[in-house]
Scaffold this motif. Sequence first.
Motif, mmCIF file in Angstrom:
data_model
loop_
_atom_site.group_PDB
_atom_site.id
_atom_site.type_symbol
_atom_site.label_atom_id
_atom_site.label_comp_id
_atom_site.label_asym_id
_atom_site.label_seq_id
_atom_site.Cartn_x
_atom_site.Cartn_y
_atom_site.Cartn_z
ATOM 1 N N UNK A 49 12.123 6.735 -11.480
ATOM 2 C CA UNK A 49 11.529 6.483 -12.794
ATOM 3 C C UNK A 49 11.158 5.013 -12.957
ATOM 4 N N UNK A 50 12.096 4.119 -12.621
ATOM 5 C CA UNK A 50 11.854 2.678 -12.787
ATOM 6 C C UNK A 50 10.742 2.196 -11.861
ATOM 7 N N UNK A 51 10.761 2.682 -10.616
ATOM 8 C CA UNK A 51 9.739 2.295 -9.635
ATOM 9 C C UNK A 51 8.353 2.773 -10.066
ATOM 10 N N UNK A 52 8.280 4.038 -10.511
ATOM 11 C CA UNK A 52 6.988 4.592 -10.899
ATOM 12 C C UNK A 52 6.431 3.857 -12.123
ATOM 13 N N UNK A 53 7.275 3.577 -13.091
ATOM 14 C CA UNK A 53 6.833 2.831 -14.274
ATOM 15 C C UNK A 53 6.329 1.443 -13.871
ATOM 16 N N UNK A 54 7.023 0.826 -12.921
ATOM 17 C CA UNK A 54 6.638 -0.507 -12.420
ATOM 18 C C UNK A 54 5.244 -0.447 -11.783
ATOM 19 N N UNK A 55 5.036 0.564 -10.959
ATOM 20 C CA UNK A 55 3.750 0.704 -10.252
ATOM 21 C C UNK A 55 2.615 1.013 -11.220
ATOM 22 N N UNK A 87 0.830 -1.208 0.000
ATOM 23 C CA UNK A 87 0.000 0.000 0.000
ATOM 24 C C UNK A 87 0.866 1.260 0.000
ATOM 25 N N UNK A 88 2.084 1.175 0.524
ATOM 26 C CA UNK A 88 2.990 2.337 0.481
ATOM 27 C C UNK A 88 3.286 2.732 -0.959
ATOM 28 N N UNK A 89 3.573 1.747 -1.785
ATOM 29 C CA UNK A 89 3.865 2.020 -3.197
ATOM 30 C C UNK A 89 2.631 2.565 -3.912
ATOM 31 N N UNK A 90 1.482 1.940 -3.664
ATOM 32 C CA UNK A 90 0.254 2.387 -4.319
ATOM 33 C C UNK A 90 -0.054 3.836 -3.948
ATOM 34 N N UNK A 91 0.008 4.154 -2.664
ATOM 35 C CA UNK A 91 -0.337 5.509 -2.230
ATOM 36 C C UNK A 91 0.626 6.545 -2.792
ATOM 37 N N UNK A 92 1.925 6.268 -2.703
ATOM 38 C CA UNK A 92 2.899 7.254 -3.175
ATOM 39 C C UNK A 92 2.892 7.346 -4.702
ATOM 40 N N UNK A 93 2.773 6.214 -5.376
ATOM 41 C CA UNK A 93 2.748 6.240 -6.845
ATOM 42 C C UNK A 93 1.510 6.957 -7.362
ATOM 43 N N UNK A 94 0.406 6.886 -6.612
ATOM 44 C CA UNK A 94 -0.805 7.587 -7.047
ATOM 45 C C UNK A 94 -0.578 9.099 -7.069
ATOM 46 N N UNK A 95 0.268 9.584 -6.176
ATOM 47 C CA UNK A 95 0.630 11.007 -6.168
ATOM 48 C C UNK A 95 1.644 11.300 -7.280
ATOM 49 N N UNK A 96 2.683 10.474 -7.331
ATOM 50 C CA UNK A 96 3.757 10.711 -8.305
ATOM 51 C C UNK A 96 3.277 10.534 -9.746
ATOM 52 N N UNK A 97 2.138 9.854 -9.925
ATOM 53 C CA UNK A 97 1.604 9.670 -11.280
ATOM 54 C C UNK A 97 1.309 11.009 -11.946
ATOM 55 N N UNK A 98 1.084 12.039 -11.142
ATOM 56 C CA UNK A 98 0.828 13.371 -11.703
ATOM 57 C C UNK A 98 2.042 13.947 -12.413
ATOM 58 N N UNK A 99 3.208 13.321 -12.207
ATOM 59 C CA UNK A 99 4.408 13.765 -12.917
ATOM 60 C C UNK A 99 4.355 13.371 -14.391
ATOM 61 N N UNK A 100 3.541 12.367 -14.720
ATOM 62 C CA UNK A 100 3.482 11.861 -16.104
ATOM 63 C C UNK A 100 2.881 12.881 -17.062
#
Length: 200
Positions: free
Chosen positions: A183-189, A157-170
């Motif tokens: 970059x690699x982590x966000x693409x993975x998520x 859930x840590x990855x899901x929550x943080x990636x949901x925010x960082x997705x706005x960088x796309x």
Amino acid sequence: MTIKIYGPSASRASRALWIVHELGIPFEHIAVEMKDLKSPEYLKINPNGKVPTLVDGDFKLFESMAINLYLAEKHGKEGFFPASAEDRAICTQWSFWGMTEVEKSLLTVLIDMFMTPPDKKKPEAVAEALKALPKPFGVLNGALEGREYLLGTKFTVADLNLASICSWAKPIKYDFGPFPNVQAWLDRCLSRPAYKAARK
């Protein structure tokens, strides 16, 4: 009992939609329009007049991170919501950190780029926001050194929550060149089927 999630998918409600898809939780999505958030009916559910809101039987909950941590604890499969108090605290840490260190800056750029009329744009605010992002992304890049996910090899859930925010960088095409681990982590998520399903 089917839970209800209120809010358009192009809002912070997308975080709750991602987690219900991720965990296979039966849900009803009520894509309440922004113009209806101040209606007496909606204010009974969430007196803040904001989204998302979760209704689980008689239980009502607002704030996207609280909703996701609640659903992860209640419905999470083994490992998604960690067993140890320490690892659960790290999930909370990264969820709050994303909101305090990253979200405002990304949202400032996103709103200016896509939702602000040309005569109302604020280039100084955008420049300030972009200037603020390398520091937290540097912290995150370091935390991800040598690991696939925030707690190691398993998506939580840590990855899901943080990636949901960082997705706005796309959509703003943020350059993660200096932060290859992020970059690699966000693409993975964001390549997860549940993330894509939540955006439909």
